[in-house]
Design a protein around this motif. Structure first.
Motif, PDB file in Angstrom:
ATOM      1  N   ILE A   1       0.844  -1.192   0.000  1.00 34.66           N
ATOM      2  CA  ILE A   1       0.000   0.000   0.000  1.00 34.66           C
ATOM      3  C   ILE A   1       0.882   1.246   0.000  1.00 34.66           C
ATOM      4  O   ILE A   1       0.705   2.146  -0.811  1.00 34.66           O
ATOM      5  CB  ILE A   1      -0.960  -0.012   1.202  1.00 34.66           C
ATOM      6  CG1 ILE A   1      -1.945  -1.174   1.054  1.00 34.66           C
ATOM      7  CG2 ILE A   1      -1.691   1.324   1.322  1.00 34.66           C
ATOM      8  CD1 ILE A   1      -2.751  -1.476   2.302  1.00 34.66           C
ATOM      9  N   ILE A   2       1.830   1.309   0.929  1.00 32.63           N
ATOM     10  CA  ILE A   2       2.803   2.399   0.959  1.00 32.63           C
ATOM     11  C   ILE A   2       4.137   1.796   1.407  1.00 32.63           C
ATOM     12  O   ILE A   2       4.277   1.358   2.546  1.00 32.63           O
ATOM     13  CB  ILE A   2       2.348   3.588   1.854  1.00 32.63           C
ATOM     14  CG1 ILE A   2       3.254   4.795   1.677  1.00 32.63           C
ATOM     15  CG2 ILE A   2       2.221   3.203   3.289  1.00 32.63           C
ATOM     16  CD1 ILE A   2       3.134   5.478   0.343  1.00 32.63           C
TER      17      ILE A   2
ATOM     18  N   LYS B   1       1.309  10.788  -1.354  1.00 31.59           N
ATOM     19  CA  LYS B   1       0.332  10.719  -2.441  1.00 31.59           C
ATOM     20  C   LYS B   1       0.831   9.978  -3.682  1.00 31.59           C
ATOM     21  O   LYS B   1       0.145   9.111  -4.206  1.00 31.59           O
ATOM     22  CB  LYS B   1      -0.114  12.130  -2.823  1.00 31.59           C
ATOM     23  CG  LYS B   1      -1.241  12.141  -3.815  1.00 31.59           C
ATOM     24  CD  LYS B   1      -1.795  13.523  -4.018  1.00 31.59           C
ATOM     25  CE  LYS B   1      -3.024  13.448  -4.907  1.00 31.59           C
ATOM     26  NZ  LYS B   1      -3.706  14.721  -4.987  1.00 31.59           N
ATOM     27  N   ALA B   2       1.999  10.300  -4.142  1.00 30.39           N
ATOM     28  CA  ALA B   2       2.502   9.727  -5.395  1.00 30.39           C
ATOM     29  C   ALA B   2       2.943   8.275  -5.264  1.00 30.39           C
ATOM     30  O   ALA B   2       3.249   7.637  -6.272  1.00 30.39           O
ATOM     31  CB  ALA B   2       3.661  10.564  -5.908  1.00 30.39           C
TER      32      ALA B   2
ATOM     33  N   LEU C   1      -5.298   5.354 -10.907  1.00 30.93           N
ATOM     34  CA  LEU C   1      -5.420   6.320  -9.810  1.00 30.93           C
ATOM     35  C   LEU C   1      -5.713   7.723 -10.341  1.00 30.93           C
ATOM     36  O   LEU C   1      -6.302   8.542  -9.645  1.00 30.93           O
ATOM     37  CB  LEU C   1      -4.153   6.316  -8.951  1.00 30.93           C
ATOM     38  CG  LEU C   1      -3.883   5.022  -8.186  1.00 30.93           C
ATOM     39  CD1 LEU C   1      -2.536   5.087  -7.483  1.00 30.93           C
ATOM     40  CD2 LEU C   1      -4.992   4.745  -7.188  1.00 30.93           C
ATOM     41  N   ALA C   2      -5.322   7.993 -11.580  1.00 32.28           N
ATOM     42  CA  ALA C   2      -5.574   9.303 -12.185  1.00 32.28           C
ATOM     43  C   ALA C   2      -7.051   9.518 -12.495  1.00 32.28           C
ATOM     44  O   ALA C   2      -7.477  10.648 -12.737  1.00 32.28           O
ATOM     45  CB  ALA C   2      -4.740   9.454 -13.452  1.00 32.28           C
ATOM     46  N   THR C   3      -7.850   8.445 -12.483  1.00 32.89           N
ATOM     47  CA  THR C   3      -9.282   8.570 -12.760  1.00 32.89           C
ATOM     48  C   THR C   3     -10.055   9.074 -11.549  1.00 32.89           C
ATOM     49  O   THR C   3     -11.265   9.287 -11.634  1.00 32.89           O
ATOM     50  CB  THR C   3      -9.884   7.225 -13.224  1.00 32.89           C
ATOM     51  OG1 THR C   3      -9.811   6.281 -12.153  1.00 32.89           O
ATOM     52  CG2 THR C   3      -9.163   6.694 -14.452  1.00 32.89           C
ATOM     53  N   GLY C   4      -9.378   9.231 -10.420  1.00 36.53           N
ATOM     54  CA  GLY C   4     -10.023   9.750  -9.224  1.00 36.53           C
ATOM     55  C   GLY C   4     -10.897   8.768  -8.482  1.00 36.53           C
ATOM     56  O   GLY C   4     -12.013   9.110  -8.081  1.00 36.53           O
ATOM     57  N   PRO C   5     -10.422   7.545  -8.282  1.00 39.57           N
ATOM     58  CA  PRO C   5     -11.266   6.583  -7.561  1.00 39.57           C
ATOM     59  C   PRO C   5     -11.565   7.056  -6.144  1.00 39.57           C
ATOM     60  O   PRO C   5     -10.749   7.733  -5.518  1.00 39.57           O
ATOM     61  CB  PRO C   5     -10.423   5.308  -7.554  1.00 39.57           C
ATOM     62  CG  PRO C   5      -9.017   5.781  -7.672  1.00 39.57           C
ATOM     63  CD  PRO C   5      -9.087   7.008  -8.532  1.00 39.57           C
TER      64      PRO C   5
END
Length: 99
Positions: free
Chosen positions: A21-22, A36-37, A51-55
């Motif tokens: 996850i991180i 974030k990135a 992730l760029a689709t804004g889930p």
């Protein structure tokens, strides 16, 4: 009761752990924004472009959030706008709540 909606991402496997996850190399970040990135950066066979689709919701299989207990894992989801996780089951250490 809170309502959640919007696009979802599907993490099509069980045992998604906190290091996927991180990754631990980012645990020195002092702000949520610094994480974030790197959300799901080390998760194999996951196209981070979604992730760029804004889930707003993540869906997974069993034992989600296993591994080391770290607050950075839910922070990384939260800063990316994902405020709900739906899974078949959660690891004992994954007792998260989003603000």
């Amino acid at each position: 009761m809170a309502e959640f909606g919007g696009p979802a991402i599907f993490l099509d496997r069980s045992d998604v752990n906190t290091d996927e996850i991180i990754p631990a190399r980012y645990l020195t970040e002092l702000t949520k924004e610094g994480l974030k990135a790197h959300l799901l950066e080390d998760l194999e066979n996951f196209d981070r472009a979604v992730l760029a689709t804004g889930p707003r919701v993540a869906v997974s299989r069993a034992n989600f959030g296993c591994g080391s207990s770290r607050e950075h894992a839910p922070w990384a989801f939260e800063i990316n706008g994902i405020t709900a996780i739906v899974a078949e089951s959660f690891a004992r250490t994954a007792q998260w709540s989003f603000s």
